[in-house]
Scaffold this motif. Structure first.
Motif, mmCIF file in Angstrom:
data_model
loop_
_atom_site.group_PDB
_atom_site.id
_atom_site.type_symbol
_atom_site.label_atom_id
_atom_site.label_comp_id
_atom_site.label_asym_id
_atom_site.label_seq_id
_atom_site.Cartn_x
_atom_site.Cartn_y
_atom_site.Cartn_z
ATOM 1 N N THR A 317 0.761 -1.127 -0.149
ATOM 2 C CA THR A 317 0.073 0.091 -0.050
ATOM 3 C C THR A 317 0.843 1.189 -0.015
ATOM 4 O O THR A 317 0.303 2.356 0.343
ATOM 5 N N GLY A 318 2.188 0.943 -0.256
ATOM 6 C CA GLY A 318 3.004 2.357 -0.218
ATOM 7 C C GLY A 318 2.925 3.296 -1.356
ATOM 8 O O GLY A 318 2.249 2.879 -2.322
ATOM 9 N N LYS A 319 3.350 4.245 -1.183
ATOM 10 C CA LYS A 319 2.989 5.509 -2.191
ATOM 11 C C LYS A 319 4.321 6.030 -2.426
ATOM 12 O O LYS A 319 5.434 6.225 -1.619
ATOM 13 N N ALA A 320 4.719 6.772 -3.572
ATOM 14 C CA ALA A 320 6.073 7.092 -4.147
ATOM 15 C C ALA A 320 5.771 8.365 -5.124
ATOM 16 O O ALA A 320 5.009 8.687 -5.729
ATOM 17 N N ALA A 321 6.925 9.285 -4.648
ATOM 18 C CA ALA A 321 7.049 10.660 -5.373
ATOM 19 C C ALA A 321 8.548 10.461 -5.949
ATOM 20 O O ALA A 321 9.356 10.575 -5.171
ATOM 21 N N VAL A 322 8.765 10.482 -7.226
ATOM 22 C CA VAL A 322 9.998 10.223 -7.817
ATOM 23 C C VAL A 322 10.394 11.225 -9.054
ATOM 24 O O VAL A 322 9.418 11.328 -9.963
ATOM 25 N N VAL A 323 11.622 11.712 -8.880
ATOM 26 C CA VAL A 323 11.803 12.840 -9.869
ATOM 27 C C VAL A 323 12.684 11.983 -11.104
ATOM 28 O O VAL A 323 13.286 11.093 -10.868
ATOM 29 N N VAL A 324 12.195 12.009 -12.370
ATOM 30 C CA VAL A 324 12.506 11.402 -13.580
ATOM 31 C C VAL A 324 12.885 12.349 -14.606
ATOM 32 O O VAL A 324 12.127 13.137 -14.712
ATOM 33 N N PRO A 325 13.862 11.847 -15.359
ATOM 34 C CA PRO A 325 14.309 12.727 -16.706
ATOM 35 C C PRO A 325 13.155 12.417 -17.757
ATOM 36 O O PRO A 325 12.477 11.243 -17.614
ATOM 37 N N ASP A 326 13.026 13.110 -18.798
ATOM 38 C CA ASP A 326 12.245 13.096 -19.876
ATOM 39 C C ASP A 326 12.043 11.486 -20.315
ATOM 40 O O ASP A 326 11.031 10.919 -20.787
ATOM 41 N N ASN A 327 13.207 11.226 -20.692
ATOM 42 C CA ASN A 327 13.480 10.065 -21.517
ATOM 43 C C ASN A 327 12.879 8.635 -20.569
ATOM 44 O O ASN A 327 12.432 7.631 -21.358
ATOM 45 N N VAL A 328 12.695 8.772 -19.462
ATOM 46 C CA VAL A 328 11.677 7.523 -18.599
ATOM 47 C C VAL A 328 10.399 7.624 -19.184
ATOM 48 O O VAL A 328 9.492 6.581 -19.065
ATOM 49 N N LEU A 329 9.574 8.971 -19.375
ATOM 50 C CA LEU A 329 8.369 8.824 -20.084
ATOM 51 C C LEU A 329 8.147 8.307 -21.284
ATOM 52 O O LEU A 329 6.758 7.901 -21.694
ATOM 53 N N PHE A 330 9.174 8.299 -22.118
ATOM 54 C CA PHE A 330 9.039 7.999 -23.597
ATOM 55 C C PHE A 330 10.017 6.906 -24.227
ATOM 56 O O PHE A 330 9.755 6.331 -25.258
ATOM 57 N N GLU A 331 11.090 6.723 -23.597
ATOM 58 C CA GLU A 331 12.048 5.558 -24.137
ATOM 59 C C GLU A 331 11.380 4.260 -24.531
ATOM 60 O O GLU A 331 10.584 3.737 -23.462
ATOM 61 N N GLY A 332 11.533 3.411 -25.507
ATOM 62 C CA GLY A 332 11.068 2.395 -25.987
ATOM 63 C C GLY A 332 11.697 1.232 -25.056
ATOM 64 O O GLY A 332 12.598 1.493 -24.198
#
Length: 500
Positions: A317-332
């Motif tokens: 039931t844990g929760k996370a807030a993580v800073v990620v660079p753009d490539n994490v959102l679109f990389e194949g």
């Protein structure tokens, strides 16, 4: 920052210029200050009214050093560092491998005298913390030191904590904790009487049981321990809340209620090994792959590995807030596999698109992803993703126009931390400039590679040539884009060399 804190930071930092002329870096100076302030505080605790047993061996205390000058002072300081590095607990961890880097004895004497004049223990932990945070920020601002990569903007950290709203008697981890910024913000939130009225057991839990951290870089690890100690986190001779090492090497075994973190940008990872002389050495690897049973897929991308690691250490039931660079959102490839797994097994409910110009590492385009882990289920756990575009037409610079707490208030309001299921979009066909918009799971799954790199606002600087941003904003944008492109080209070159 209070006036008292600002004055002490200015005084302490004022001695850095002559030290830099002597070849001492900001980071080395801050490390020496850590040792000296710690010794002075231990001395204060050993005297009335505290009369604490500090664990400092006889002959190696502040009182054995603060009246000395010249070579006598230098020799005593060196001997003290060596002796304390042999101790246990936080004491030994802070002084392990410590050496004197202030070779100019007259400056060493001035630093000792300046620290000696202040009564550190009687200062509130807020003031002590402010002073140390001020010094850490000064260090981060020094581009040459590279320390900025360990320093997340404090307004962003506070906003992430405000959205997650950690509760008392629950555990918080940061697997790459840097100087401890997320821990301090979470502690401040939990200790704020406007949020909770903590009883004694809850205060003890906050001090000794709440935080779990890992930090790879030795110098940053020491700064973090000192920062936590000054903020009354952890016990001098009890369990050390932060361990040193590569968090990605293995499952640490613990499970926590919250993860708040900003994994390091870049591709390199370090592996630690022991040489023939039983000394630890670190070797940087460009494409280190972690083969872990608990990971969804193997990848040499550090940020993707951190997301998988975070998923492991979260309770069901844990929760996370993580800073990620753009490539994490679109990389194949591995990126797409991990995004699909997050959408399936967690409720990936919010993405905050961050503006440029807020990190000390230039060229960084980043986001914060918020997700709640869910117990195993055949159903997809994410139903919709809310995105706040805080990037388009938003410009910050670190010195002239830094981001402040106030700049993130609208996002926090939209996030609706009290009950995020009662959110309202600010975007609509009638209001296409709204920054807060939701997307259904079906819309996201239809996107190429299940990309979460979604934007809809028009860039005014491209559309309105009569109202261009200020020249320094334009120049900063150009530099950011060039550096980002350069990193991409360097990565492509290294891939091509490997293929040859």
């Amino acid at each position: 920052m209070s006036e008292q804190s600002t004055n002490i930071v200015s005084k302490v930092w004022g001695l850095c210029n002559p030290l830099r002329d002597d070849g001492v870096s900001y980071g080395d100076y801050l490390e020496q200050l850590t040792y000296l302030i710690f010794l002075k505080m231990s001395d204060e605790y050993s005297r009335p009214p505290y009369k604490r047993e500090t664990g400092i061996p006889k002959g190696y205390s502040w009182a054995d050093m603060n009246t000395l000058k010249g070579a006598e002072l230098e020799n005593q300081y060196r001997a003290t560092l060596e002796r304390l590095g042999e101790e246990g607990g936080i004491l030994g961890q802070i002084f392990k491998g410590a050496v004197n880097k202030i070779s100019n004895v007259s400056i060493l004497y001035r630093v000792v005298q300046m620290i000696d004049k202040e009564k550190w223990v009687s200062m509130s932990s807020d003031v002590k913390g402010e002073i140390y945070e001020g010094l850490l920020q000064k260090n981060a601002e020094d581009v040459k030191s590279g320390a900025g990569q360990y320093f997340t903007p404090r307004p962003l950290i506070k906003a992430m904590v405000a959205c997650l709203r950690p509760e008392p008697n629950k555990t918080i981890a940061d697997p790459c904790c840097g100087s401890g910024g997320f821990f301090l913000a979470a502690q401040a939130f939990l200790a704020d009487p406007n949020n909770y009225a903590l009883d004694r057991p809850q205060k003890e839990f906050l001090k000794n049981e709440t935080f779990y951290g890992t930090e790879l870089v030795v110098a940053t690890f020491k700064l973090c321990l000192m920062n936590l100690y000054l903020h009354n986190i952890g016990d001098l001779y009890g369990k050390v809340p932060v361990t040193r090492g590569d968090a990605l090497l293995s499952d640490p075994g613990y499970r926590v209620d919250y993860v708040l973190t900003n994994p390091p940008f870049g591709k390199k990872s370090s592996i630690t090994f022991t040489n023939e002389g039983d000394e630890t050495e670190e070797e940087e690897k460009e494409d280190l792959v972690y083969n872990r049973q608990d990971f969804w897929t193997t990848s040499s991308n550090k940020q993707l590995n951190f997301i998988q690691h975070i998923n492991t250490i979260l309770k069901p039931t844990g929760k996370a807030a993580v800073v990620v660079p753009d490539n994490v959102l679109f990389e194949g490839g591995a990126g797409e596999i991990i995004r699909k797994k997050l959408l399936e097994t967690t409720d990936l409910h919010t993405i905050l698109r961050l503006p440029t110009g807020i990190f000390y590492k230039p060229g960084v385009k980043a986001n914060v992803i918020f997700f709640d882990k869910r117990p195993a289920s055949p159903e997809r756990q994410t139903k919709e993703v809310w995105i706040y575009d805080f990037r388009t037409n938003v410009h910050f610079t670190l010195r002239q126009h830094p981001m402040t707490d106030a700049d993130l208030q609208d996002f926090i309001k939209c996030y609706h931390p009290e009950n995020r299921h009662e959110r309202t979009e600010t975007w609509s066909p009638e209001n296409p400039e709204g920054r807060w918009r939701k997307f259904s799971l079906e819309e996201i799954l239809e996107r190429d590679k299940t990309s979460l790199d979604i934007f809809w606002l028009k860039d005014k600087s491209l559309a309105d040539l009569d109202n261009l941003p200020e020249p320094d904003e334009l120049a900063a944008d150009i530099i950011e884009n060039l550096q980002s492109a350069l990193e991409s080209f360097q990565e492509l070159m290294s891939q091509l060399k490997k293929n040859d």
